[in-house]
Write a protein that holds these residues in place. Structure first.
Motif, PDB file in Angstrom:
ATOM      1  N   CYS A   1      30.769  19.695  14.928  1.00 38.91           N
ATOM      2  CA  CYS A   1      31.994  19.229  14.288  1.00 38.91           C
ATOM      3  C   CYS A   1      31.785  19.097  12.781  1.00 38.91           C
ATOM      4  O   CYS A   1      30.792  18.521  12.337  1.00 38.91           O
ATOM      5  N   THR A   2      32.717  19.613  11.999  1.00 38.13           N
ATOM      6  CA  THR A   2      32.660  19.462  10.543  1.00 38.13           C
ATOM      7  C   THR A   2      33.789  18.586  10.019  1.00 38.13           C
ATOM      8  O   THR A   2      33.764  18.182   8.863  1.00 38.13           O
ATOM      9  N   CYS A   3      34.782  18.267  10.858  1.00 39.94           N
ATOM     10  CA  CYS A   3      35.917  17.457  10.403  1.00 39.94           C
ATOM     11  C   CYS A   3      35.750  15.977  10.738  1.00 39.94           C
ATOM     12  O   CYS A   3      36.501  15.149  10.236  1.00 39.94           O
ATOM     13  N   ARG A   4      34.797  15.663  11.582  1.00 44.60           N
ATOM     14  CA  ARG A   4      34.497  14.295  12.017  1.00 44.60           C
ATOM     15  C   ARG A   4      35.616  13.663  12.840  1.00 44.60           C
ATOM     16  O   ARG A   4      35.674  12.448  12.990  1.00 44.60           O
ATOM     17  N   ARG A   5      36.496  14.470  13.412  1.00 43.49           N
ATOM     18  CA  ARG A   5      37.564  13.949  14.287  1.00 43.49           C
ATOM     19  C   ARG A   5      37.129  13.913  15.748  1.00 43.49           C
ATOM     20  O   ARG A   5      37.803  13.315  16.574  1.00 43.49           O
ATOM     21  N   SER A   6      36.032  14.553  16.060  1.00 43.92           N
ATOM     22  CA  SER A   6      35.589  14.674  17.443  1.00 43.92           C
ATOM     23  C   SER A   6      35.200  13.332  18.038  1.00 43.92           C
ATOM     24  O   SER A   6      34.516  12.531  17.409  1.00 43.92           O
ATOM     25  N   ARG A   7      35.615  13.097  19.276  1.00 44.83           N
ATOM     26  CA  ARG A   7      35.190  11.901  20.002  1.00 44.83           C
ATOM     27  C   ARG A   7      33.780  12.077  20.549  1.00 44.83           C
ATOM     28  O   ARG A   7      33.190  11.138  21.046  1.00 44.83           O
ATOM     29  N   ARG A   8      33.249  13.313  20.470  1.00 45.99           N
ATOM     30  CA  ARG A   8      31.900  13.615  20.964  1.00 45.99           C
ATOM     31  C   ARG A   8      30.962  13.964  19.808  1.00 45.99           C
ATOM     32  O   ARG A   8      29.983  14.655  20.009  1.00 45.99           O
ATOM     33  N   TYR A   9      31.283  13.513  18.601  1.00 49.94           N
ATOM     34  CA  TYR A   9      30.518  13.851  17.404  1.00 49.94           C
ATOM     35  C   TYR A   9      29.026  13.662  17.647  1.00 49.94           C
ATOM     36  O   TYR A   9      28.647  12.661  18.243  1.00 49.94           O
ATOM     37  N   PRO A  10      28.157  14.587  17.283  1.00 54.05           N
ATOM     38  CA  PRO A  10      28.333  15.699  16.369  1.00 54.05           C
ATOM     39  C   PRO A  10      28.863  16.974  17.020  1.00 54.05           C
ATOM     40  O   PRO A  10      29.035  17.977  16.361  1.00 54.05           O
ATOM     41  N   TRP A  11      29.116  16.936  18.337  1.00 50.38           N
ATOM     42  CA  TRP A  11      29.597  18.124  19.030  1.00 50.38           C
ATOM     43  C   TRP A  11      31.108  18.227  18.870  1.00 50.38           C
ATOM     44  O   TRP A  11      31.833  17.241  18.944  1.00 50.38           O
ATOM     45  N   CYS A  12      31.614  19.416  18.672  1.00 51.28           N
ATOM     46  CA  CYS A  12      33.044  19.655  18.489  1.00 51.28           C
ATOM     47  C   CYS A  12      33.768  19.549  19.828  1.00 51.28           C
ATOM     48  O   CYS A  12      33.312  20.094  20.828  1.00 51.28           O
ATOM     49  N   ASP A  13      34.909  18.850  19.836  1.00 56.94           N
ATOM     50  CA  ASP A  13      35.754  18.806  21.030  1.00 56.94           C
ATOM     51  C   ASP A  13      37.140  19.398  20.739  1.00 56.94           C
ATOM     52  O   ASP A  13      38.095  19.117  21.443  1.00 56.94           O
ATOM     53  N   THR A  14      37.246  20.185  19.696  1.00 59.00           N
ATOM     54  CA  THR A  14      38.454  20.874  19.224  1.00 59.00           C
ATOM     55  C   THR A  14      39.520  19.926  18.684  1.00 59.00           C
ATOM     56  O   THR A  14      40.684  20.299  18.580  1.00 59.00           O
ATOM     57  N   SER A  15      39.164  18.729  18.303  1.00 64.06           N
ATOM     58  CA  SER A  15      40.124  17.792  17.720  1.00 64.06           C
ATOM     59  C   SER A  15      40.653  18.288  16.375  1.00 64.06           C
ATOM     60  O   SER A  15      41.663  17.784  15.899  1.00 64.06           O
ATOM     61  N   HIS A  16      39.991  19.269  15.771  1.00 64.01           N
ATOM     62  CA  HIS A  16      40.419  19.800  14.480  1.00 64.01           C
ATOM     63  C   HIS A  16      41.672  20.654  14.596  1.00 64.01           C
ATOM     64  O   HIS A  16      42.343  20.897  13.603  1.00 64.01           O
ATOM     65  N   ARG A  17      41.971  21.102  15.782  1.00 67.25           N
ATOM     66  CA  ARG A  17      43.137  21.966  15.983  1.00 67.25           C
ATOM     67  C   ARG A  17      44.420  21.169  15.783  1.00 67.25           C
ATOM     68  O   ARG A  17      44.539  20.031  16.235  1.00 67.25           O
TER      69      ARG A  17
END
Length: 69
Positions: A48-64
Motif C-alpha cells: 500500500c502506498t496510500c495508507r488507506r488499507s486496513r491491512r497495511y502494509p499490504w494493499c486491500d484496494t482501498s485506493h480505488r
C-alpha cells in the motif's frame, strides 16, 4: 529474510503503478516505521502506498475510487 551470500543474484523486481500499490516479487519482509516487521512468502505482494488499507502494509484496494450505482 536477511540477505546472505546464498541469496539469488537476481535483483528484486518492484513494479510502480499510477494510483495503485507497489507490486513486489516475493517473498518479502517489510520493516515498518515503528521497527516491527511484516512478512509474506507469496510470489508477489502489493504494498500500500496510500495508507488507506486496513491491512497495511499490504494493499486491500482501498485506493480505488468507489462509485455508487
Amino acid at each position: 529474510m536477511p540477505n546472505s551470500p546464498s541469496d539469488s543474484d537476481q535483483p528484486c523486481r518492484i513494479r510502480v503503478q499510477r494510483r495503485g500499490p507497489l507490486l513486489v516479487e516475493g517473498p518479502v519482509e517489510v520493516e515498518l516505521e515503528d521497527g516491527s516487521t511484516a512478512a509474506s512468502d507469496r510470489f508477489r505482494v502489493a504494498l500500500c502506498t496510500c495508507r488507506r488499507s486496513r491491512r497495511y502494509p499490504w494493499c486491500d484496494t482501498s485506493h480505488r475510487e468507489r462509485t455508487r450505482s
